[in-house]
Design an enzyme around this catalytic site. Sequence first.
Site, PDB file in Angstrom:
ATOM      1  N   HIS A   1     -13.353   8.696  17.433  1.00 32.88           N
ATOM      2  CA  HIS A   1     -13.523   8.666  15.977  1.00 32.88           C
ATOM      3  C   HIS A   1     -14.966   8.904  15.536  1.00 32.88           C
ATOM      4  O   HIS A   1     -15.275   8.741  14.364  1.00 32.88           O
ATOM      5  CB  HIS A   1     -13.066   7.292  15.474  1.00 32.88           C
ATOM      6  CG  HIS A   1     -13.901   6.150  16.022  1.00 32.88           C
ATOM      7  ND1 HIS A   1     -14.155   5.991  17.371  1.00 32.88           N
ATOM      8  CD2 HIS A   1     -14.560   5.119  15.421  1.00 32.88           C
ATOM      9  CE1 HIS A   1     -14.910   4.921  17.564  1.00 32.88           C
ATOM     10  NE2 HIS A   1     -15.176   4.381  16.400  1.00 32.88           N
TER      11      HIS A   1
ATOM     12  N   GLY B   1     -16.064   7.692   6.273  1.00 31.21           N
ATOM     13  CA  GLY B   1     -17.483   7.479   5.991  1.00 31.21           C
ATOM     14  C   GLY B   1     -18.447   8.149   6.947  1.00 31.21           C
ATOM     15  O   GLY B   1     -18.433   9.359   7.151  1.00 31.21           O
TER      16      GLY B   1
ATOM     17  N   GLU C   1     -21.809   6.234  24.207  1.00 28.72           N
ATOM     18  CA  GLU C   1     -21.172   5.788  25.459  1.00 28.72           C
ATOM     19  C   GLU C   1     -20.483   6.960  26.158  1.00 28.72           C
ATOM     20  O   GLU C   1     -20.463   7.054  27.381  1.00 28.72           O
ATOM     21  CB  GLU C   1     -20.162   4.669  25.172  1.00 28.72           C
ATOM     22  CG  GLU C   1     -20.830   3.359  24.797  1.00 28.72           C
ATOM     23  CD  GLU C   1     -19.851   2.316  24.258  1.00 28.72           C
ATOM     24  OE1 GLU C   1     -18.628   2.456  24.444  1.00 28.72           O
ATOM     25  OE2 GLU C   1     -20.342   1.343  23.637  1.00 28.72           O
TER      26      GLU C   1
ATOM     27  N   ASP D   1     -28.003  -6.881   6.823  1.00 32.51           N
ATOM     28  CA  ASP D   1     -27.129  -5.698   6.874  1.00 32.51           C
ATOM     29  C   ASP D   1     -26.888  -5.109   5.471  1.00 32.51           C
ATOM     30  O   ASP D   1     -27.415  -5.623   4.481  1.00 32.51           O
ATOM     31  CB  ASP D   1     -25.807  -6.126   7.518  1.00 32.51           C
ATOM     32  CG  ASP D   1     -25.129  -5.022   8.287  1.00 32.51           C
ATOM     33  OD1 ASP D   1     -25.324  -3.849   7.932  1.00 32.51           O
ATOM     34  OD2 ASP D   1     -24.374  -5.323   9.228  1.00 32.51           O
TER      35      ASP D   1
ATOM     36  N   HIS E   1     -20.645  -4.217  13.515  1.00 29.86           N
ATOM     37  CA  HIS E   1     -22.000  -4.523  13.046  1.00 29.86           C
ATOM     38  C   HIS E   1     -22.631  -5.625  13.899  1.00 29.86           C
ATOM     39  O   HIS E   1     -23.817  -5.565  14.218  1.00 29.86           O
ATOM     40  CB  HIS E   1     -21.967  -4.955  11.569  1.00 29.86           C
ATOM     41  CG  HIS E   1     -21.606  -3.814  10.671  1.00 29.86           C
ATOM     42  ND1 HIS E   1     -22.488  -3.264   9.789  1.00 29.86           N
ATOM     43  CD2 HIS E   1     -20.467  -3.086  10.560  1.00 29.86           C
ATOM     44  CE1 HIS E   1     -21.910  -2.255   9.152  1.00 29.86           C
ATOM     45  NE2 HIS E   1     -20.679  -2.133   9.607  1.00 29.86           N
TER      46      HIS E   1
ATOM     47  N   SER F   1     -13.334  -0.046  16.934  1.00 32.73           N
ATOM     48  CA  SER F   1     -12.913  -1.407  16.629  1.00 32.73           C
ATOM     49  C   SER F   1     -12.245  -1.556  15.267  1.00 32.73           C
ATOM     50  O   SER F   1     -11.673  -2.592  14.970  1.00 32.73           O
ATOM     51  CB  SER F   1     -14.119  -2.343  16.710  1.00 32.73           C
ATOM     52  OG  SER F   1     -14.995  -2.100  15.628  1.00 32.73           O
TER      53      SER F   1
ATOM     54  N   SER G   1     -19.852   4.595  20.200  1.00 34.83           N
ATOM     55  CA  SER G   1     -18.838   5.181  21.080  1.00 34.83           C
ATOM     56  C   SER G   1     -19.258   6.564  21.557  1.00 34.83           C
ATOM     57  O   SER G   1     -19.080   6.918  22.730  1.00 34.83           O
ATOM     58  CB  SER G   1     -17.502   5.284  20.348  1.00 34.83           C
ATOM     59  OG  SER G   1     -16.967   3.998  20.160  1.00 34.83           O
TER      60      SER G   1
HETATM   61  O1  LIG Z   1     -10.870  -1.067  22.702  1.00 34.11           O
HETATM   62  C1  LIG Z   1     -12.097  -1.040  22.488  1.00 34.11           C
HETATM   63  C2  LIG Z   1     -12.657  -0.531  21.291  1.00 34.11           C
HETATM   64  C3  LIG Z   1     -14.032  -0.514  21.166  1.00 34.11           C
HETATM   65  N1  LIG Z   1     -14.825  -0.998  22.160  1.00 34.11           N
HETATM   66  C4  LIG Z   1     -16.297  -1.011  22.002  1.00 34.11           C
HETATM   67  O2  LIG Z   1     -16.622  -1.233  20.642  1.00 34.11           O
HETATM   68  C5  LIG Z   1     -17.743  -0.467  20.278  1.00 34.11           C
HETATM   69  C6  LIG Z   1     -17.379   0.411  19.106  1.00 34.11           C
HETATM   70  O3  LIG Z   1     -18.559   1.016  18.631  1.00 34.11           O
HETATM   71  P1  LIG Z   1     -18.570   2.136  17.513  1.00 34.11           P
HETATM   72  O4  LIG Z   1     -17.661   3.216  17.868  1.00 34.11           O
HETATM   73  O5  LIG Z   1     -19.990   2.479  17.190  1.00 34.11           O
HETATM   74  O6  LIG Z   1     -18.133   1.291  16.299  1.00 34.11           O
HETATM   75  P2  LIG Z   1     -16.785   0.873  15.593  1.00 34.11           P
HETATM   76  O7  LIG Z   1     -16.837  -0.604  15.513  1.00 34.11           O
HETATM   77  O8  LIG Z   1     -15.560   1.474  16.119  1.00 34.11           O
HETATM   78  O9  LIG Z   1     -17.110   1.566  14.213  1.00 34.11           O
HETATM   79  C7  LIG Z   1     -17.778   1.012  13.120  1.00 34.11           C
HETATM   80  O10 LIG Z   1     -19.183   0.909  13.291  1.00 34.11           O
HETATM   81  C8  LIG Z   1     -19.855   2.143  13.598  1.00 34.11           C
HETATM   82  C9  LIG Z   1     -21.353   1.858  13.612  1.00 34.11           C
HETATM   83  O11 LIG Z   1     -21.674   1.079  14.713  1.00 34.11           O
HETATM   84  C10 LIG Z   1     -19.553   3.208  12.578  1.00 34.11           C
HETATM   85  O12 LIG Z   1     -20.080   4.436  13.063  1.00 34.11           O
HETATM   86  C11 LIG Z   1     -18.062   3.335  12.353  1.00 34.11           C
HETATM   87  O13 LIG Z   1     -17.789   4.190  11.276  1.00 34.11           O
HETATM   88  C12 LIG Z   1     -17.463   1.992  12.015  1.00 34.11           C
HETATM   89  O14 LIG Z   1     -16.044   2.122  11.896  1.00 34.11           O
HETATM   90  C13 LIG Z   1     -18.146   0.352  21.480  1.00 34.11           C
HETATM   91  O15 LIG Z   1     -19.193  -0.309  22.161  1.00 34.11           O
HETATM   92  C14 LIG Z   1     -16.890   0.331  22.362  1.00 34.11           C
HETATM   93  O16 LIG Z   1     -17.169   0.410  23.753  1.00 34.11           O
HETATM   94  C15 LIG Z   1     -14.273  -1.479  23.335  1.00 34.11           C
HETATM   95  O17 LIG Z   1     -14.985  -1.897  24.260  1.00 34.11           O
HETATM   96  N2  LIG Z   1     -12.933  -1.476  23.453  1.00 34.11           N
END
Ligand SMILES: O=c1ccn([C@@H]2O[C@H](COP(=O)(O)OP(=O)(O)O[C@H]3O[C@H](CO)[C@@H](O)[C@H](O)[C@H]3O)[C@@H](O)[C@H]2O)c(=O)[nH]1
Length: 465
Positions: free
Chosen positions: A355, A378, A363, A114, A17, A275, A360
Amino acid sequence: MESKLHIVMFPWFAYGHINPFIQLSNKLSSHGIQISFFSLPGNVARIESSLNNTPLNQVIPLTIPPTEGLSSNFDSSSDITPETGELLKVALDQMQPQVRTLLSQLQPHIILFDFAHYWIPSIAYELGIKAVNYSVFSAVANSYLTIPARINDPNKQPTVDDLKVPPPGFPKTSITSMKTFQARDFLYLFKSFNGLPSGFNKIMSFIKSCDAIIYKTCTEIESPYIDYLKTQIGKPMLLAGSAVPPPPSGKLEEKWETWLGKFPEQSVIFCNFGSETYLDNEQIQELTLGLELTGLPFFLVLNFGTGSFDAQNKLEASLPEGFRERIKDRGVVHTGWVQQQHILAHKSVGCYLNHSGFSSVIEGIVNDCQLAFVAQKGDQFLNSKMFSGDLKVGVEVNRRDEDGFFGKEDILEAIKTVMVDTDTEPGKSIRKNHSNWKKFFLDKDIETKYIANLVKELEALVQKA
Ligand SMILES: O=c1ccn([C@@H]2O[C@H](COP(=O)(O)OP(=O)(O)O[C@H]3O[C@H](CO)[C@@H](O)[C@H](O)[C@H]3O)[C@@H](O)[C@H]2O)c(=O)[nH]1
């Protein structure tokens, strides 16, 4: 356009977030908007290193009120487990007095808050500050789950069967029903913990009382869901655009650069679950054996959350017998944070199994990585359906209805569809769609237009009595 607005950013304390709030802050700050960013003390340095460094911007640490069950040393989002996450929501609720004091000192024009901060609008209203929710979730997830039409009796929790079907009036898209295991996961939103309102009720409460909602999306990808949200929300709805993350800074770590460099272009499967998403041991077994079956090189990242365990030991214990030895020439399995954007941009990477976290996936699309989805919770389930069913830019791994089980053959099948069978359908169309959407997401003019428009709408909101 230069703006004189001052905006407070107050994301939920998880990095999934915080990061989208930082990205939006930087885009708004480039229009002259002043940003004050609220977070936990242990996050300040990390946020400061990503936030545009201007004399106007500042990161303000909040004091965590003593909360039963939460260690007094807890001060950073790197340590959040599912349990501490719930306790942090209790702590967040007790932050109301300090947030009120801070807001009355800062006197910003707007606070962007949020999903868990349902009490912000009432404090902001008293102080003459506009309260705007910024949703980091896709429009599809918001419109399936968190709109008034989702339940007709506020005193009755929905059942799994209720959550398997879209709410009344939901647009006609590829999403006509959800699987049992997914609907069961959605129940979480409707449960209350520690006497606080459920997530759903918090959202319903601020939908009624806030001044506007900003969604991190654009009409080009989610117009049916955005239109439906308009009929449900009854508040100004603003769009922040496609939210393509900024290009990563620095260079890929040398050991990964060298390892990836050994393989032909677009041949490596990169597999990472964001993450805060973790697979259980059974899923890890099937996933790893599935990757082995593809015969392709792969880079697998598995995490286990924080806790009193050694992640490396946990990783080794979760892998199939003899796995490391069998795949040593073409596979790496890693635990910990990796430079995801750099890896996705590497020329050897051709597939991204993920996931369905919203950022992601985007990206993955802006790089030449074919997408396969194994959503775990979710909003991810809805993102995965939207990207594979509406936009057709990737493929979902086949899952069992009741418990979401997938086998190694299901992993193989999904990867083959996007990496190997690319002259036949659906692989052929998926590649074409991926390349079209890549062009769209990389079009700077579109993003610039969304942000300029957002700034204008925020200005107009502040002018409104
Ligand atoms: O080893 C890692 C893991 C993640 N990332 C970065 O972390 C971000 C992850 O983003 P995203 O996949 O959107 O979010 P998450 O934090 O994994 O997921 C949470 O937040 C998202 C909303 O942003 C939701 O869709 C998901 O359900 C929720 O788990 C991205 O920029 C990735 O590039 C890294 O650089 N390296």
